[in-house]
Design an enzyme around this catalytic site. Structure first.
Site, short mmCIF file in Angstrom:
data_model
loop_
_atom_site.label_atom_id
_atom_site.label_comp_id
_atom_site.label_asym_id
_atom_site.label_seq_id
_atom_site.Cartn_x
_atom_site.Cartn_y
_atom_site.Cartn_z
N LYS A 16 0.84 -1.22 0.00
CA LYS A 16 0.00 0.00 0.00
C LYS A 16 0.87 1.26 0.00
CE LYS A 16 -2.07 -1.17 3.91
NZ LYS A 16 -1.44 -2.47 4.16
N ARG A 92 -10.21 1.18 7.95
CA ARG A 92 -9.84 -0.18 8.36
C ARG A 92 -10.96 -0.87 9.11
NH1 ARG A 92 -4.07 0.63 8.49
NH2 ARG A 92 -2.99 -1.30 9.00
N ARG A 131 11.55 -5.66 5.02
CA ARG A 131 11.30 -4.21 4.86
C ARG A 131 12.23 -3.39 5.74
NH1 ARG A 131 5.43 -1.96 5.57
NH2 ARG A 131 5.56 -3.09 7.55
N ARG A 164 10.63 -1.78 11.40
CA ARG A 164 9.50 -1.38 12.24
C ARG A 164 9.28 -2.34 13.40
NH1 ARG A 164 4.58 0.08 8.16
NH2 ARG A 164 3.47 -1.16 9.71
N ARG A 175 -1.64 -8.59 13.30
CA ARG A 175 -2.11 -7.60 12.31
C ARG A 175 -2.92 -8.29 11.21
NH1 ARG A 175 3.54 -5.49 10.83
NH2 ARG A 175 2.55 -4.31 9.15
P1 AP5 Z 1 4.75 -1.67 1.93
O1 AP5 Z 1 4.45 -0.79 0.76
O2 AP5 Z 1 5.46 -1.08 3.09
O3 AP5 Z 1 3.42 -2.44 2.40
P2 AP5 Z 1 2.13 -1.90 3.18
O4 AP5 Z 1 0.95 -2.54 2.53
O5 AP5 Z 1 2.16 -0.41 3.27
O6 AP5 Z 1 2.36 -2.59 4.58
P3 AP5 Z 1 2.20 -2.03 6.05
O7 AP5 Z 1 2.91 -2.99 6.94
O8 AP5 Z 1 2.60 -0.58 6.13
O9 AP5 Z 1 0.66 -2.15 6.26
P4 AP5 Z 1 -0.11 -2.11 7.60
O10 AP5 Z 1 -1.49 -1.88 7.12
O11 AP5 Z 1 0.10 -3.29 8.45
O12 AP5 Z 1 0.57 -0.90 8.41
P5 AP5 Z 1 0.15 0.63 8.66
O13 AP5 Z 1 1.39 1.43 8.72
O14 AP5 Z 1 -0.94 1.07 7.78
O15 AP5 Z 1 5.59 -2.92 1.38
C1 AP5 Z 1 6.14 -3.85 2.28
C2 AP5 Z 1 7.56 -4.24 1.82
O16 AP5 Z 1 7.49 -4.90 0.54
C3 AP5 Z 1 8.51 -3.05 1.61
O17 AP5 Z 1 9.78 -3.46 1.98
C4 AP5 Z 1 8.46 -2.77 0.10
O18 AP5 Z 1 9.66 -2.21 -0.37
C5 AP5 Z 1 8.20 -4.16 -0.46
N1 AP5 Z 1 7.30 -4.17 -1.63
C6 AP5 Z 1 6.14 -3.47 -1.76
N2 AP5 Z 1 5.53 -3.78 -2.93
C7 AP5 Z 1 6.34 -4.71 -3.54
C8 AP5 Z 1 6.25 -5.44 -4.77
N3 AP5 Z 1 5.19 -5.29 -5.57
N4 AP5 Z 1 7.23 -6.33 -5.06
C9 AP5 Z 1 8.29 -6.51 -4.21
N5 AP5 Z 1 8.44 -5.84 -3.03
C10 AP5 Z 1 7.46 -4.96 -2.71
O19 AP5 Z 1 -0.46 0.51 10.17
C11 AP5 Z 1 0.36 0.24 11.26
C12 AP5 Z 1 -0.43 0.26 12.56
O20 AP5 Z 1 -0.98 1.58 12.77
C13 AP5 Z 1 -1.64 -0.68 12.61
O21 AP5 Z 1 -1.29 -1.98 12.98
C14 AP5 Z 1 -2.51 0.02 13.68
O22 AP5 Z 1 -1.98 -0.20 14.97
C15 AP5 Z 1 -2.30 1.49 13.34
N6 AP5 Z 1 -3.27 1.98 12.34
C16 AP5 Z 1 -2.97 2.44 11.09
N7 AP5 Z 1 -4.09 2.82 10.45
C17 AP5 Z 1 -5.12 2.59 11.30
C18 AP5 Z 1 -6.52 2.77 11.19
N8 AP5 Z 1 -7.09 3.25 10.06
N9 AP5 Z 1 -7.29 2.42 12.25
C19 AP5 Z 1 -6.74 1.94 13.40
N10 AP5 Z 1 -5.42 1.74 13.57
C20 AP5 Z 1 -4.60 2.06 12.51
MG MG Z 2 2.38 0.97 4.85
#
Ligand code: AP5
Ligand code: MG
Length: 224
Positions: A16, A92, A131, A164, A175
């Protein structure tokens, strides 16, 4: 024509943040990541909100809806979001999806495209464990798929790269579990709205980006 008002949804590690960065750069619209917003607040441990949020974010639990909504509301009312936005990691929960809908109606906007990145478990685990993220600008790297030019240093801003806290195996499992409990209803909500677009997140980052770009350009969405 609509502006690029876009959602990016999908499991942890689906890509994402990576896609949101590419789209944001291509169409000059802000990338709004709730996860990045929380991690920014967590950097200042003297902050009371940081202490409160840490309980959720580091364990992979969802931050309460009212806290998230307040932040997203303020961000979408910012001037720079008027030209469009990419929401990454929000909504979410169904409650967040409904609140977003009400907020957008209030400001006369609507979602043009809700992108859903499907990804398989093996891919998710490999991506999350490999990552690395920039401490300063939150740019994403992967030790195998998109390594920085210099080890542990961000190509974009020279900041230090780190792993992270929520990318530990047990937290990744939690998660994924939470994600699995919430996603079906949200997908149905956007399907019924007619704006859901599913793409395989297992493809290369460039292939996923091309698919989203083609869809945006075929749809009646203003992209320049
Ligand atoms: P990356 O692009 O970082 O993936 P991502 O989908 O963004 O993964 P996240 O771990 O950030 O998602 P998440 O939803 O768990 O975390 P968030 O920060 O939103 O890609 C991952 C890796 O793969 C990278 O190394 C990248 O380089 C590589 N990659 C990407 N695409 C690729 C491809 N096509 N091919 C090869 N490699 C690739 O949330 C974190 C925490 O915040 C949550 O757990 C919660 O506690 C809180 N939170 C956030 N939003 C909310 C909400 N709306 N409500 C309540 N709590 C929330
Ligand atoms: Mg992310």
């Amino acid at each position: 024509m609509n502006r690029v008002n876009l959602l990016i949804m999908g499991p942890p590690g689906a890509g994402k943040g990576t896609q949101a960065d590419l789209i944001s750069e291509r169409y000059a619209v802000p990338h709004i990541s709730t996860g990045n917003m929380f991690r920014d607040i967590l950097k200042d441990s003297s902050n009371e909100l940081a202490r409160e949020l840490r309980k959720y974010v580091e364990k992979g639990e969802l931050v309460p809806d009212d806290v998230v909504l307040k932040m997203v509301r303020a961000r979408l009312l910012n001037n720079d979001s008027k030209k469009g936005f990419i929401l990454d990691g929000f909504p979410r929960t169904m409650s967040q999806a409904k609140s977003l809908d009400l907020l957008l109606k209030e400001i006369g906007r609507e979602i043009g495209l809700a992108v859903y990145l499907e990804a398989s478990l093996d891919v998710i685990l490999e991506r999350l464990t490999g990552r690395r993220v920039c401490m300063h600008c939150e740019a994403n790297y992967h030790i195998k798929y998109s390594p920085p030019e210099e080890e542990s240093v961000c190509d974009r801003c020279g900041g230090e790269l780190y792993q992270r806290d929520d990318d530990k195996e047990a937290t990744i499992k939690r998660r994924l579990e939470i994600y699995g409990n919430q996603i079906e209803g949200i997908l149905l909500f956007y399907k019924n709205m007619g704006c859901l677009f599913k793409v395989s997140g297992d493809l290369s980052a460039e292939e996923v980006f091309q698919a989203v770009k083609n869809k945006l350009e075929q749809s009646n969405i203003k992209t320049v």
